[in-house]
Design a protein around this motif. Structure first.
Motif, short mmCIF file in Angstrom:
data_model
loop_
_atom_site.label_atom_id
_atom_site.label_comp_id
_atom_site.label_asym_id
_atom_site.label_seq_id
_atom_site.Cartn_x
_atom_site.Cartn_y
_atom_site.Cartn_z
N THR A 26 0.84 -1.18 0.00
CA THR A 26 0.00 0.00 0.00
C THR A 26 0.88 1.24 0.00
O THR A 26 1.99 1.24 0.54
CB THR A 26 -0.92 0.04 1.23
N THR A 27 0.36 2.29 -0.61
CA THR A 27 1.11 3.54 -0.67
C THR A 27 1.42 4.06 0.73
O THR A 27 2.52 4.54 1.01
CB THR A 27 0.32 4.58 -1.47
N ALA A 28 0.42 3.95 1.63
CA ALA A 28 0.61 4.46 2.99
C ALA A 28 1.73 3.72 3.71
O ALA A 28 2.54 4.32 4.42
CB ALA A 28 -0.70 4.33 3.76
N THR A 29 1.79 2.41 3.53
CA THR A 29 2.82 1.61 4.19
C THR A 29 4.21 1.96 3.67
O THR A 29 5.16 2.14 4.43
CB THR A 29 2.55 0.11 3.98
N ILE A 30 4.31 2.07 2.36
CA ILE A 30 5.59 2.42 1.74
C ILE A 30 6.03 3.81 2.18
O ILE A 30 7.19 4.05 2.54
CB ILE A 30 5.49 2.35 0.21
N THR A 31 5.08 4.74 2.15
CA THR A 31 5.39 6.12 2.55
C THR A 31 5.87 6.17 3.99
O THR A 31 6.83 6.88 4.32
CB THR A 31 4.15 7.01 2.38
N SER A 32 5.20 5.43 4.84
CA SER A 32 5.57 5.39 6.25
C SER A 32 6.97 4.81 6.43
O SER A 32 7.79 5.36 7.18
CB SER A 32 4.55 4.57 7.05
N TYR A 33 7.28 3.73 5.71
CA TYR A 33 8.59 3.11 5.83
C TYR A 33 9.69 4.07 5.39
O TYR A 33 10.70 4.25 6.09
CB TYR A 33 8.66 1.82 5.02
#
Length: 462
Positions: free
Chosen positions: A2-9
């Protein structure tokens, strides 16, 4: 993924990533200077260790007659899944003139949201991004959507003399379904750009020999052919008054633009006044009926790069020179073959040789043009990834310059090549104060992660 997960990482690990990039940029891997051979090897080792930490396997430094080539792969997606080859380079340009740098070129400094160092944009920073993007995908999903291979060389800045043979000899090891290269720039800030083609090149030198020694022009002028006159006559024979190359057969294999490509170029917009002011000319020159972008991206050229001979000092010396010379390069487009063009040029010189002189043609380096079809799924997937992150339409361009190794990858691997770069014209590539905008670093990482997702969908990878 997910974009949110990648962004957070990526957000959580940003400082570490920048620290690692600073460490890489601190290595003075200037491939052109023998004094930096040990440093260039150190950069290769840094890259190989980074690939190992990422989880790549079969990581090795492959020796060449010059600097080693770094290879690594991750092939756990399975034989039924596509393979992506990522190409980059760890070598950098010399730093001269040193006194024009605001901070030392190998002591990376971050100021005004840019990181300054030699190699920040070309190409250590952009190659590093590929490693960190895959790190983010692996860390958040536990796997990768494709099989991945890396080929990172250390001689791009000196013309990649040893990579073509390596690719030819190891084409099975390097075999891929898509090749991705991040060694280009966006056309302007906040305008994501995909370059889907590059012009090729061939070069040659004309050496014109007249009398066996320089002669007194008062004693021999008008009776003995002047080599400089002969060079001028030959050079004038290459073009007509509109800049069209007059060599027989020169345009025979040029592939015209499609209507879709033409529309994409027109959509870019072109401020004629700005470009004229930037380069300091009152008017443009060239083939009638073609735009500036068409002339510089998709039309072939023949340019005289240097002319010399005779007396060069102050004042006058009444000499009839013994010899004269000219250096010439051609930019080529699909489907022009460099060897065929050079043969046509030699025929032209033979046909137009002035009387009274001897002319020798010496051939220089050459590289084929390349183009990945504008509507190829791999290109269109890259466009969607850019638009997903940057939230503006992607600009499609062709490059007026040449990257000979890209044409080699194209010819040998027979795979589409996607040039998706994140640099900017303001990065001062090859100049003092080279830099890379951190916004492009951050958004570029997100774009690469989005690209693997978009490419999987385009290639119907489950």
């Amino acid at each position: 993924m997910t974009t949110a997960t990648i962004t957070s990482y990526l957000s959580e690990h940003r400082e570490r990533h920048l620290e690692e990039l600073i460490d890489l940029l601190s290595v003075p891997s200037v491939s052109a200077l023998p004094a930096h051979n040990a440093d260039t090897l150190r950069a290769a080792e840094w890259m190989s260790e980074s690939l190992r930490k990422l989880g790549m396997e079969n990581v090795a430094l492959h020796p060449t007659k010059g600097h080693p080539i770094v290879y690594g792969d991750w092939l756990h997606a399975g034989e039924d899944k596509p393979t992506v080859l990522i190409y980059g380079h760890y070598d950098v340009q010399p730093v001269d003139p040193l006194h024009l740098w605001d901070t030392p070129p190998f002591e990376p400094a971050i100021r005004e949201e840019r990181i300054y160092a030699r190699g920040a944009s070309d190409d250590k920073g952009q190659t590093f991004m590929h490693i960190k993007a895959l790190e983010a995908v692996l860390a958040t999903t536990g796997t990768l959507p494709f099989n991945f291979k890396f080929c990172i060389e250390g001689e791009e800045e000196v013309g990649s003399p040893n990579l073509p043979a390596f690719i030819e000899q190891n084409k099975e090891m390097l075999a891929a379904d898509v090749v991705v290269v991040s060694d280009t720039s966006m056309i302007e800030e906040d305008k994501p750009t995909i370059c889907y083609g590059l012009r090729g090149m061939c070069g040659f030198q004309l050496d014109v020999k007249g009398p066996k020694r320089d002669l007194h022009s008062g004693l021999y002028g008008g009776a003995v052919a002047n080599p400089i006159h002969a060079v001028v006559e030959l050079l004038a024979s290459f073009h007509d008054g509109d800049g069209v190359v007059t060599v027989d057969g020169f345009y025979d294999k040029v592939v015209p633009l499609t209507s879709e490509e033409k529309a994409a170029f027109e959509a870019i917009g072109f401020d004629e006044a700005v470009v004229k002011e930037e380069v300091g000319v009152q008017e443009f020159y060239g083939e009638k009926g073609y735009s500036f972008y068409e002339r510089t991206w998709v039309r072939p050229t023949l340019e005289i790069n240097g002319v010399y001979g005779g007396f060069q000092g102050d004042g006058i010396k009444t000499v009839l020179p013994s010899e004269a010379h000219a250096k010439i390069t051609c930019r080529l487009v699909p489907d022009q073959d460099p060897d065929e063009i050079l043969a046509l040029l030699q025929e032209h010189v033979t046909m137009h040789k002035p009387a009274g002189v001897e002319v020798t043609v010496s051939l220089f380096d050459k590289g084929a043009p390349f183009v990945t079809p504008f509507n190829h799924p791999a290109i269109q997937a890259a466009s969607r990834a850019f638009e997903k992150v940057w939230e503006v339409p992607t600009t499609f361009t062709r490059g007026g310059g040449s990257l000979p190794i890209v044409s080699t990858l194209d010819e040998v691997l027979q795979a589409p090549i996607v040039l998706m770069g994140f640099g900017l014209p303001s990065d001062n590539v090859h100049a003092p104060n080279e830099n890379f905008k951190l916004k492009n670093f951050d958004k570029g990482l997100l774009t690469l992660c989005a690209y693997w997702e978009e490419l999987a969908a385009a290639l119907d990878v489950e």
